[in-house]
Design an enzyme around this catalytic site. Structure first.
Site, short mmCIF file in Angstrom:
data_model
loop_
_atom_site.label_atom_id
_atom_site.label_comp_id
_atom_site.label_asym_id
_atom_site.label_seq_id
_atom_site.Cartn_x
_atom_site.Cartn_y
_atom_site.Cartn_z
N HIS A 18 5.03 -17.69 22.05
CA HIS A 18 4.97 -17.85 20.64
C HIS A 18 5.54 -15.81 20.34
O HIS A 18 4.63 -15.59 20.37
CB HIS A 18 4.50 -17.94 19.63
CG HIS A 18 4.53 -18.14 18.79
ND1 HIS A 18 6.11 -19.10 17.86
CD2 HIS A 18 4.99 -17.25 17.25
CE1 HIS A 18 6.28 -18.79 17.11
NE2 HIS A 18 5.99 -17.82 16.36
N ASN A 72 12.72 -14.96 29.80
CA ASN A 72 11.25 -15.03 30.45
C ASN A 72 11.20 -16.48 31.89
O ASN A 72 10.13 -16.33 32.43
CB ASN A 72 10.31 -16.11 28.91
CG ASN A 72 9.69 -14.79 28.68
OD1 ASN A 72 8.81 -14.28 27.95
ND2 ASN A 72 10.42 -14.44 26.91
N ASN A 118 2.46 -22.24 26.22
CA ASN A 118 3.89 -21.38 25.39
C ASN A 118 3.64 -20.19 25.53
O ASN A 118 2.72 -19.85 25.23
CB ASN A 118 3.99 -22.77 24.18
CG ASN A 118 5.18 -21.98 23.31
OD1 ASN A 118 6.55 -22.23 23.84
ND2 ASN A 118 5.36 -22.02 22.03
N GLY A 158 17.09 -16.64 28.49
CA GLY A 158 16.49 -17.11 29.94
C GLY A 158 15.44 -15.95 30.32
O GLY A 158 15.09 -16.10 31.47
C1 GRF Z 1 10.94 -15.11 23.34
O1 GRF Z 1 10.70 -14.41 22.34
C2 GRF Z 1 9.50 -16.11 23.58
O2 GRF Z 1 8.53 -15.44 23.40
C3 GRF Z 1 9.75 -17.22 22.36
O3 GRF Z 1 12.10 -16.97 23.12
C4 GRF Z 1 12.23 -16.07 23.44
C5 GRF Z 1 12.84 -16.55 24.74
O4 GRF Z 1 13.75 -15.54 25.32
N1 GRF Z 1 9.21 -18.46 22.44
P1 GRF Z 1 14.61 -15.89 26.39
O5 GRF Z 1 15.01 -17.00 26.39
O6 GRF Z 1 13.16 -16.29 27.42
O7 GRF Z 1 15.36 -14.43 26.53
#
Ligand code: GRF
Length: 202
Positions: free
Chosen positions: A105, A14, A103, A12
């Site tokens: 990626h 992000n 989203n 989490g």
């Molecule tokens: C991130 O690298 C994002 O790009 C991908 O999953 C990862 C999630 O990381 N979709 P976090 O849970 O936000 O630390």
């Protein structure tokens, strides 16, 4: 005020950056709920720390239109942001939020996308292939896995000696800088540069 639901399955980082960005300043949008399919996901603690309610749903509950709609209605959700969310988004949900599901990626799509390409698997594949760059792709979600309209891509150099962990760290740095700002630009229509200026690094 308009409301964002963040869907996340894991750490989490992000999700927390997005909460900080939207909930600590007045942009007309805020994160009203975090939805996770895992009761032990660290993102739930991050949400709690910021006073954002969270809902844990099993895969079956998540795919159940009536149950999911109740949650979306309860938190008046206008847009959905995926931040490390590992379930596929059902067709009815895509139809309910046209061009309003975003989203990220962790690769330069279409490279290293599609089924099985998530998290560390992506960075391991990038290193194994000897790539000299990787990056992030922020895109709208449609029925094709990792196939919706690209909103923004940013790249970073991969050095010959970089491990998958090194690439992951560089990718997280890009995500921290760009993801909240690209979401804001998409939802509010502000110029990306303007939105970037509001990113609060820690
Ligand atoms: C991130 O690298 C994002 O790009 C991908 O999953 C990862 C999630 O990381 N979709 P976090 O849970 O936000 O630390």
């Amino acid at each position: 005020m308009k409301h964002i639901a963040v869907f996340a399955s894991g750490n989490g980082s992000n999700a927390e950056n997005i909460i900080r960005y939207f909930n600590l300043q007045d942009l007309g949008w805020k994160v009203s709920v975090v939805v996770s399919n895992r009761a032990d996901a660290y993102v739930l603690q991050r949400a709690a720390r910021h006073g954002v309610p969270s809902v844990v749903m099993t895969k079956a509950q998540f795919n159940n239109q009536a149950e999911m709609s109740l949650v979306l209605d309860q938190y008046s959700v206008d847009a959905i942001v995926l931040a490390g969310f590992l379930l596929m988004i059902p067709t009815w949900l895509i139809a309910r939020y046209p061009d309003s599901i975003i989203n990220i990626h962790p690769s330069l799509l279409p490279k290293y996308g599609g089924r099985g390409m998530y998290g560390r698997h992506v960075h391991e594949a990038v290193v194994a292939a000897g790539e000299r760059e990787s990056g992030i792709t922020i895109h709208l979600v449609n029925e094709d896995c990792d196939g919706g309209k690209v909103l923004y891509q940013a790249s970073t150099e991969v050095l010959p000696e970089d491990s998958a962990e090194d690439v992951e760290r560089k990718i997280h740095e890009l995500e921290e800088v760009y993801y909240p700002a690209v979401i804001a630009s998409t939802l509010t229509g502000c110029e990306l540069g303007e939105c970037m200026a509001k990113v609060m690094m820690h």
